[in-house]
Each structure stands twice: as structure tokens, then as C-alpha cells.
Write an enzyme that holds these catalytic residues in place. Structure first.
Site, PDB file in Angstrom:
ATOM      1  CG  HIS A  43      -1.426   1.106   0.534  1.00 21.93           C
ATOM      2  ND1 HIS A  43      -2.854   0.910   0.292  1.00 21.93           N
ATOM      3  CD2 HIS A  43      -1.700   2.646   1.903  1.00 21.93           C
ATOM      4  CE1 HIS A  43      -3.309   2.167   0.617  1.00 21.93           C
ATOM      5  NE2 HIS A  43      -2.726   3.395   1.496  1.00 21.93           N
ATOM      6  CB  CYS A  44       1.613   3.508  -2.552  1.00 26.56           C
ATOM      7  SG  CYS A  44       3.109   5.621  -3.012  1.00 26.56           S
ATOM      8  N   PRO A  45       1.122   4.763   0.142  1.00 23.32           N
ATOM      9  CG  PRO A  45       2.846   6.337   1.756  1.00 23.32           C
ATOM     10  CD  PRO A  45       2.560   4.725   1.386  1.00 23.32           C
TER      11      PRO A  45
END
Length: 204
Positions: A43-45
Site C-alpha cells: 500500500h503506497c501512501p
């Protein structure tokens, strides 16, 4: 992965107790997205999204051109300082852009190295947790690594293939196991006969 059926759970050996589905290999439940993601990477912020099978190519393309744009901005800053005039703010921007160029190089290199080995970020960071990435002796073994060119082709076509068949990697791993078992059986059943050792002759 959300299209899995419970009947296949016995073959796959993994159930998502949150989504209540049988989960194919390389899929993972994402606590942020609150659903199982096919070929979960991370999951890429920065893009505020989960990276998986269908958007991983777009994510790497985004990172490549983002790094190129930052590098171009750094070059423009340097040209301004050299050929126009010195300004403290431009110097600050040059240092800032140079730092992010280094970060972009590291991130692009890391992810393309994963593509070259047919691994995801999640698999690389948790490689000892997944049975399909280890052999019977516990050594690291990637059943999906088929060489550089094949791995790159797999990467670009992964989204459409898994959309058509979410269980593709599960099927491939099952076929890999069968091939390994057959090869072991053949090797174990092969008997080797030793040539007789000639007796030493006494000279007369």
C-alpha cells in the site's frame, strides 16, 4: 482474488477470514483497502492506493517519469545557478531535487529488481513466511522465476491474465510441485552401476 471459491481452499490451503473467500497464491488481504488484492505488492501512501496485479505497471511507469521530471528540475536549477545568477532559493531547490532524484533512483532500482526476479514487495519483505517461496529444506526458491525476459513479460501482462484466471499462480505452483516430485522420483529410482575395478597385475 475476491472471486475465489471455498471449494478450492483445500488445494490452495489459504482462506481469508475477513473476506470469507479462498485466496489464491500471491494474494493478500489489505487492511487499508479492506479487501483481498490479487498479487498484492504494497500500500503506497504517496499515491494513496494499494498496488497489485492490475496497477503495478502503471505505478512503475509513474515512478520512472516522476524521477525523470525531478531530475530535469534539478538540471534547470543547476543551469540557473551557473548561467543566470546565484540565488539561495534556487540553491535550496537544487539540493532538494537532488535528494529526491537519489530517492527515485533507489525506488526504481528496487522495484525493477523485483520485476526481474518475479517477486512482489510483500513477498520480498516476508520471504520466509510463504511456503511457495521455500523448498523442503527451507531454502529460498521462487517457483515463478522463469528468467529475466519471461519475468518482464509476466509483469506487463499480469493484470489481464489474473483478471481472466485469478488462480493462475496457484495452478503454476501446483504444476511446479508435480514436476519437482516427478524429477525426484526419477532420480531416486535411477540405479548406478559401477565399473569393476581391475586387479593389480604383478610384473614378471
Amino acid at each position: 482474488a475476491a472471486d475465489g471459491d471455498v471449494e478450492s481452499a483445500a488445494a490452495i490451503g489459504t482462506l481469508c477470514h475477513t473476506c470469507h473467500i479462498a485466496r489464491p497464491l500471491r494474494s493478500k488481504h489489505d487492511t487499508v483497502l479492506k479487501r483481498c488484492v490479487s498479487n498484492f505488492d504494497h500500500h503506497c501512501p504517496y499515491v494513496h492506493n494499494t498496488i497489485g496485479a492490475r496497477n503495478y505497471p502503471a505505478f512503475l511507469t509513474f515512478m520512472f517519469f516522476g524521477g525523470a521530471a525531478i531530475a530535469l528540475a534539478a538540471v534547470i536549477n543547476a543551469q540557473h545557478l551557473l548561467y543566470v545568477r546565484f540565488h539561495p532559493w534556487v540553491l535550496f531547490e537544487l539540493n532538494d531535487h537532488s535528494l529526491f532524484v537519489d530517492f527515485a533512483i533507489v525506488m526504481n532500482s528496487y522495484h525493477w529488481s523485483l520485476v526481474a526476479r518475479n517477486l512482489t514487495t510483500n513477498e520480498h519483505l516476508n520471504i520466509t513466511r510463504y511456503h511457495y517461496l521455500r523448498d523442503d529444506l527451507g531454502r529460498t526458491r521462487n517457483a515463478f522465476d522463469e528468467g529475466l525476459c519471461a519475468n518482464i513479460a509476466d509483469f506487463w501482462s499480469r493484470g489481464s491474465r489474473l483478471e481472466a484466471n485469478p488462480w493462475e499462480y496457484s495452478d503454476r505452483f501446483e504444476a511446479f510441485q508435480k514436476a519437482q516430485a516427478e524429477a525426484y522420483s526419477i532420480d531416486k529410482g535411477t540405479t548406478r552401476t559401477l565399473a569393476p575395478v581391475p586387479e593389480d597385475s604383478e610384473g614378471g
